[in-house]
Write an enzyme that holds these catalytic residues in place. Structure first.
Site, PDB file in Angstrom:
ATOM      1  N   GLY A 290      81.870   6.032  -3.565  1.00  0.00           N
ATOM      2  CA  GLY A 290      81.341   6.947  -2.736  1.00  0.00           C
ATOM      3  C   GLY A 290      81.021   8.527  -2.932  1.00  0.00           C
ATOM      4  N   LYS A 291      82.206   8.837  -3.387  1.00  0.00           N
ATOM      5  CA  LYS A 291      82.339  10.258  -4.013  1.00  0.00           C
ATOM      6  C   LYS A 291      81.589  10.579  -5.219  1.00  0.00           C
ATOM      7  CE  LYS A 291      87.417  10.882  -2.904  1.00  0.00           C
ATOM      8  NZ  LYS A 291      88.605  11.347  -3.657  1.00  0.00           N
TER       9      LYS A 291
ATOM     10  N   ASP B   9      83.421   7.283   7.696  1.00  0.00           N
ATOM     11  CA  ASP B   9      81.965   7.681   8.386  1.00  0.00           C
ATOM     12  C   ASP B   9      81.826   7.211   9.556  1.00  0.00           C
ATOM     13  OD1 ASP B   9      81.864   9.952   6.587  1.00  0.00           O
ATOM     14  OD2 ASP B   9      80.552   8.973   5.338  1.00  0.00           O
TER      15      ASP B   9
ATOM     16  N   SER C 185      87.643   7.124  -8.932  1.00  0.00           N
ATOM     17  CA  SER C 185      87.188   6.031  -9.133  1.00  0.00           C
ATOM     18  C   SER C 185      86.634   5.485  -7.700  1.00  0.00           C
ATOM     19  CB  SER C 185      88.406   4.865  -9.421  1.00  0.00           C
ATOM     20  OG  SER C 185      89.240   5.318  -8.658  1.00  0.00           O
ATOM     21  N   ASN C 186      86.397   6.376  -6.925  1.00  0.00           N
ATOM     22  CA  ASN C 186      85.656   6.146  -5.502  1.00  0.00           C
ATOM     23  C   ASN C 186      84.222   6.226  -5.623  1.00  0.00           C
ATOM     24  OD1 ASN C 186      84.535   6.821  -3.041  1.00  0.00           O
ATOM     25  ND2 ASN C 186      86.544   7.291  -2.302  1.00  0.00           N
TER      26      ASN C 186
ATOM     27  N   ASP D  69      89.770  15.768  -3.971  1.00  0.00           N
ATOM     28  CA  ASP D  69      90.739  15.049  -3.085  1.00  0.00           C
ATOM     29  C   ASP D  69      90.462  15.444  -1.534  1.00  0.00           C
ATOM     30  OD1 ASP D  69      93.440  13.447  -3.139  1.00  0.00           O
ATOM     31  OD2 ASP D  69      93.853  14.889  -1.888  1.00  0.00           O
TER      32      ASP D  69
ATOM     33  N   HIS E  31      81.851  18.378   4.063  1.00  0.00           N
ATOM     34  CA  HIS E  31      82.974  19.229   3.213  1.00  0.00           C
ATOM     35  C   HIS E  31      82.904  19.180   1.998  1.00  0.00           C
ATOM     36  CE1 HIS E  31      83.449  14.684   3.943  1.00  0.00           C
ATOM     37  NE2 HIS E  31      84.691  14.634   3.132  1.00  0.00           N
TER      38      HIS E  31
HETATM   39  P1  ITT Z   1      90.063   9.044  -6.098  1.00  0.00           P
HETATM   40  O1  ITT Z   1      91.303   9.399  -5.860  1.00  0.00           O
HETATM   41  O2  ITT Z   1      89.760   8.287  -7.200  1.00  0.00           O
HETATM   42  O3  ITT Z   1      89.037  10.112  -6.073  1.00  0.00           O
HETATM   43  P2  ITT Z   1      90.162   8.054  -3.403  1.00  0.00           P
HETATM   44  O4  ITT Z   1      89.303   7.146  -2.421  1.00  0.00           O
HETATM   45  O5  ITT Z   1      91.741   7.473  -3.499  1.00  0.00           O
HETATM   46  O6  ITT Z   1      89.477   8.205  -4.691  1.00  0.00           O
HETATM   47  P3  ITT Z   1      91.306  10.466  -1.957  1.00  0.00           P
HETATM   48  O7  ITT Z   1      92.522  10.274  -2.442  1.00  0.00           O
HETATM   49  O8  ITT Z   1      90.817  11.753  -2.172  1.00  0.00           O
HETATM   50  O9  ITT Z   1      90.296   9.376  -2.906  1.00  0.00           O
HETATM   51  O10 ITT Z   1      91.342   9.790  -0.517  1.00  0.00           O
HETATM   52  C1  ITT Z   1      90.197  10.162   0.183  1.00  0.00           C
HETATM   53  C2  ITT Z   1      90.260   9.265   1.482  1.00  0.00           C
HETATM   54  O11 ITT Z   1      89.591   9.841   2.418  1.00  0.00           O
HETATM   55  C3  ITT Z   1      89.453   7.961   1.267  1.00  0.00           C
HETATM   56  O12 ITT Z   1      90.213   7.027   2.213  1.00  0.00           O
HETATM   57  C4  ITT Z   1      88.140   8.093   1.797  1.00  0.00           C
HETATM   58  O13 ITT Z   1      87.657   6.975   2.282  1.00  0.00           O
HETATM   59  C5  ITT Z   1      88.345   9.225   2.762  1.00  0.00           C
HETATM   60  N1  ITT Z   1      87.134  10.129   2.736  1.00  0.00           N
HETATM   61  C6  ITT Z   1      87.079  11.237   2.062  1.00  0.00           C
HETATM   62  N2  ITT Z   1      85.956  11.775   2.088  1.00  0.00           N
HETATM   63  C7  ITT Z   1      85.185  11.116   3.039  1.00  0.00           C
HETATM   64  C8  ITT Z   1      84.013  11.086   3.327  1.00  0.00           C
HETATM   65  O14 ITT Z   1      83.065  12.027   3.074  1.00  0.00           O
HETATM   66  N3  ITT Z   1      83.403  10.155   4.270  1.00  0.00           N
HETATM   67  C9  ITT Z   1      84.343   9.178   4.592  1.00  0.00           C
HETATM   68  N4  ITT Z   1      85.588   8.917   4.127  1.00  0.00           N
HETATM   69  C10 ITT Z   1      86.185  10.030   3.258  1.00  0.00           C
END
Ligand code: ITT
Length: 205
Positions: A11-12, A155, A8-9, A70, A180
């Protein structure tokens, strides 16, 4: 081919869509109602698999290919924190901004304004063919001097190795080359191609 993202992110979602160039890649919340997934694994891999399995089961579509990411940031001087707790670093319902400021403060509390750090992404793939998980990493350092609005999450404080700008300042095309997530997705793509080939040429399992 239904590729569903178990995240639900936003950005991802944006970065994963850009990598796959596939029109039929959807966030699971576009297909079913979003629901809470308890990420209680001890590793990025365990949590990615938990998310992908949960969404695959909830979809009830055996032909779906579900991808979960993740990820997180690990800071050397903080013993690898926040790591798998990156999304909740500033508290249970913390925003990206809260997490960022907590990490800046944690560095300042050590009397530092920089530290080596790295991002990790674990990408899990769950389909009727089975389960797999691949990883990617991006190394660099974090700074307490936040700069730029690009990207998301941590970021604005992350400077990749070989650069003097944060990911908040660098073009998204540069993050795409280094990140990554991109590295893990390159491996995930190979596995997804294999699933496609299997489905085209072999009898269904
Ligand atoms: P989902 O579980 O729904 O995928 P989430 O945001 O909770 O969404 P995670 O549990 O994987 O996802 O947490 C990842 C954290 O790391 C989150 O705070 C992101 O902002 C940070 N993060 C991961 N990849 C990043 C990136 O490419 N740039 C900046 N921050 C990142």
């Amino acid at each position: 081919m239904n590729i569903v993202l178990a995240t639900s992110n936003q950005g991802k979602v944006r970065e994963i869509r850009e990598t796959f160039h596939e029109r039929d890649i959807v966030a699971y919340t576009d297909v079913i109602k979003g629901f809470e997934i308890i990420e209680d694994g001890a590793t990025f891999k365990a949590n990615a698999l938990i998310k992908a399995r949960a969404v695959y089961t909830a979809l009830g579509d055996k032909n779906a290919i579900v991808i979960a990411d993740d990820s997180g940031i690990s800071v050397d001087v903080l013993g690898g924190a926040p790591g798998i707790y990156s999304a909740r670093y500033g508290g249970d319902h913390a925003s990206d901004r809260d997490n960022l400021h907590k990490l800046v403060q944690a560095l300042k509390d050590q009397g530092l304004d920089t530290s080596p750090a790295h991002y990790t992404a674990a990408i899990a793939i769950v389909s009727q063919e089975g389960e797999s998980c691949v990883h990617g990493w991006m190394y660099g350092h974090v700074t307490t001097h936040l700069r730029g609005e690009n990207g998301f999450g941590y970021d604005p404080m992350f400077i990749p190795l070989g650069f003097d700008k944060t990911l908040g300042e660098l073009e998204s095309s540069i993050k795409k080359e280094l990140s990554h997530r991109s590295k893990a997705l390159a491996l995930a793509k190979i596995l997804i191609e294999q699933i496609k080939t299997l489905r085209t040429h072999c009898n269904p399992l």
